[in-house]
Design a protein around this motif. Structure first.
Motif, PDB file in Angstrom:
ATOM      1  N   ARG A 241       0.843  -1.214   0.000  1.00 55.95           N
ATOM      2  CA  ARG A 241       0.000   0.000   0.000  1.00 55.95           C
ATOM      3  C   ARG A 241       0.869   1.251   0.000  1.00 55.95           C
ATOM      4  O   ARG A 241       0.606   2.214  -0.707  1.00 55.95           O
TER       5      ARG A 241
ATOM      6  N   LEU B 184       2.382   1.846  -3.363  1.00 57.80           N
ATOM      7  CA  LEU B 184       1.406   2.395  -4.316  1.00 57.80           C
ATOM      8  C   LEU B 184       1.131   3.866  -4.001  1.00 57.80           C
ATOM      9  O   LEU B 184       1.099   4.710  -4.897  1.00 57.80           O
ATOM     10  N   ALA B 185       0.970   4.153  -2.722  1.00 52.02           N
ATOM     11  CA  ALA B 185       0.638   5.525  -2.330  1.00 52.02           C
ATOM     12  C   ALA B 185       1.779   6.486  -2.661  1.00 52.02           C
ATOM     13  O   ALA B 185       1.547   7.638  -3.041  1.00 52.02           O
TER      14      ALA B 185
ATOM     15  N   LEU C 209      -5.051  -4.548  -4.190  1.00 51.48           N
ATOM     16  CA  LEU C 209      -4.721  -3.253  -3.579  1.00 51.48           C
ATOM     17  C   LEU C 209      -4.673  -2.147  -4.633  1.00 51.48           C
ATOM     18  O   LEU C 209      -5.104  -1.014  -4.388  1.00 51.48           O
ATOM     19  N   ALA C 210      -4.155  -2.485  -5.807  1.00 51.92           N
ATOM     20  CA  ALA C 210      -4.058  -1.482  -6.874  1.00 51.92           C
ATOM     21  C   ALA C 210      -5.467  -1.045  -7.289  1.00 51.92           C
ATOM     22  O   ALA C 210      -5.721   0.156  -7.441  1.00 51.92           O
TER      23      ALA C 210
ATOM     24  N   GLU D 214      -8.178  -1.164  -5.486  1.00 47.88           N
ATOM     25  CA  GLU D 214      -8.729  -0.343  -4.381  1.00 47.88           C
ATOM     26  C   GLU D 214      -8.234   1.097  -4.448  1.00 47.88           C
ATOM     27  O   GLU D 214      -8.951   2.029  -4.147  1.00 47.88           O
ATOM     28  N   ASN D 215      -6.961   1.233  -4.820  1.00 52.77           N
ATOM     29  CA  ASN D 215      -6.344   2.564  -4.827  1.00 52.77           C
ATOM     30  C   ASN D 215      -6.491   3.304  -6.151  1.00 52.77           C
ATOM     31  O   ASN D 215      -6.007   4.425  -6.292  1.00 52.77           O
TER      32      ASN D 215
END
Ligand code: LLP
Length: 429
Positions: A116, A119-120, A140-141, A143-144
């Motif tokens: 996370r 990615l952030a 996760l990708a 979601e983001n």
């Protein structure tokens, strides 16, 4: 031990500064890093990348070798990317203002939190190590709302000659997708079919402190072949080839590393030849040298305490550091060169065992080490400690981790403060 400088007082000098004066100013143990040596290595790699790949590539400093904010600033200033392997390294790089698009994130068991974070913060490439991670990252990708570039870590089935703990190219490894069994091809198929990520290429790292070009050449050839196979099987053309790190350095006269330029020339020749034969476009090349950028830049200074002579057995020269600041001897039996910084002109008087101060018999820095007659108060210097010393340090026995001082052109500056006793108990409840 040919390559070190000594001043008129017969003291070792580092970055133009008297090492004994550094020991007095900052205390010991002390890590000293020579900035010119680091920058020269970074430049040599960059220039080789220009010369042999026409600049179609990126040298990523493997920051696990020596990680702190200042080294990321220097790498950024020298135009390098960085290989990061944990949330802690990502955090340090980000705090140093490192351009995260030039970071490559590795690891065989990255946590969700770390992914996370990557990615952030916009980490440029994530090297996926296993099927589980591919699924997790894709979720996760999504979601983001981002679509990260990923590479697949491939285990090419190559055994490079080095210590077993730092060999990674053989099939029996915790890292990567195995080429030989078809696992890597299956991973490529799945990654291509996973629209939440963008598969750009493959990564290989065969091990560390390797002195021959042959296994690197073989790995590069196998990877190009694999890229061509992926194209043949799926119609998808991968564009990134990350060749990892692992280039050996000269710790002692027993080491005979391949000079980078020769290695870069041979590997690039192999990549081009394989691409030519397979009619595959020459990929964007990434490399991840760590040790060979910072290793030879580092020297650790200690003060000699007791000297214990056991007749007919050996002489122990004990210093005020040890496995806490340099665990490489106890872990790998690694060899170093030692000298007395305050009597750097003196010839060895015999062989000794250099011992650390931890409550552990194995806490040694070297055995059968040639050294002049050491006396309490002498400053012992250990060369080539820039890689995997500070970064692997611990405060075992509650010995504080020493500071790191950067030296250049007669000037010294602290880049990592020494740990204090207060910091040692800071997290204790
Ligand atoms: N890339 C990957 C994926 C790696 O795993 C490593 C090192 C490197 C690059 C950088 O390798 P280098 O150029 O520094 O050899 N603690 C051991 C070394 C462990 C190396 C781990 N991976 C030691 O003290 O010798």
């Amino acid at each position: 031990m040919e390559y070190y400088s000594v001043n008129g007082a017969y003291h070792l000098t580092l970055g133009g500064i008297d090492a004994v004066a550094l020991a007095e100013k900052y205390g010991t143990p002390l890590y000293v890093m020579e900035e010119d040596v680091v920058r020269a290595a970074m430049r040599a790699y960059r220039q080789s990348m220009e010369r042999f790949y026409g600049g179609n590539g990126l040298v990523c400093y493997a920051s696990k070798a020596f990680c702190c904010k200042e080294i990321y600033r220097i790498a950024a200033a020298e135009g390098l990317g960085a290989d990061v392997v944990s949330g802690g390294e990502i955090y340090t790089a980000a705090k140093a203002g490192f351009p995260m698009a030039k970071a490559v994130f590795h690891g065989n068991n990255k946590t969700r939190e770390e992914l996370r974070m990557a990615l952030a913060l916009g980490v440029g490439r994530i090297v996926v190590d296993n099927f589980e991670e591919l699924k997790t990252l894709a979720a996760l990708a999504s979601e983001n709302g981002v679509r990260p570039d990923i590479l697949l870590r491939v285990t090419p089935g190559i055994e490079a000659h080095t210590h077993k703990f730092i060999m990674t190219g053989q099939n029996d490894s915790k890292f990567g997708f195995i080429l030989e069994t078809g696992e890597a091809m299956e991973a490529a198929r799945q990654a291509i079919g996973t629209l939440a990520v963008r598969l750009t290429g493959v990564h290989v790292h065969i091990g560390s402190q390797i002195h021959e070009a042959a296994p690197f050449i073989q790995a590069a050839e196998r990877m190009v072949r694999f890229m061509a196979d992926v194209r043949a099987e799926t119609g998808y053309t991968l564009t990134d080839l990350n060749l990892g790190g692992g280039f050996g350095i000269r710790y002692t006269g027993e080491d005979d590393p391949v000079p980078y330029a020769a290695y870069m020339r041979d590997v690039s020749g192999a990549v081009r030849q394989a691409c030519g034969q397979l009619n595959f476009p020459v990929p964007f090349i990434l490399m991840e040298p760590g040790r060979s950028i910072v290793g030879e830049a580092g020297t650790t200074l200690y003060t000699v305490g007791s000297v214990k002579k056991i007749p007919g057995i050996r002489t122990y020269v004990s210093v005020d550091g040890g496995m806490g600041d340099n665990p490489r001897y106890i872990l790998y039996g690694s060899k170093y060169e030692f000298l007395l910084a305050n009597r750097a002109d003196e010839a060895p008087a015999g062989e000794v065992t250099v011992a650390g101060k931890c409550c552990e018999s194995g806490d040694l820095l070297g055995e059968n080490v040639p050294l002049p007659e050491a006396k309490p108060g002498d400053i012992l210097a250990v060369r080539c400690t820039g890689a995997y010393n500070y970064s692997m340090a611990s405060c075992y026995n509650r010995n504080p981790i020493p500071p790191v001082v950067m030296v250049r052109d007669g000037e010294d500056r602290v880049i990592v403060k020494g740990m204090t006793y207060e910091q040692i108990v800071e997290n204790d409840i």
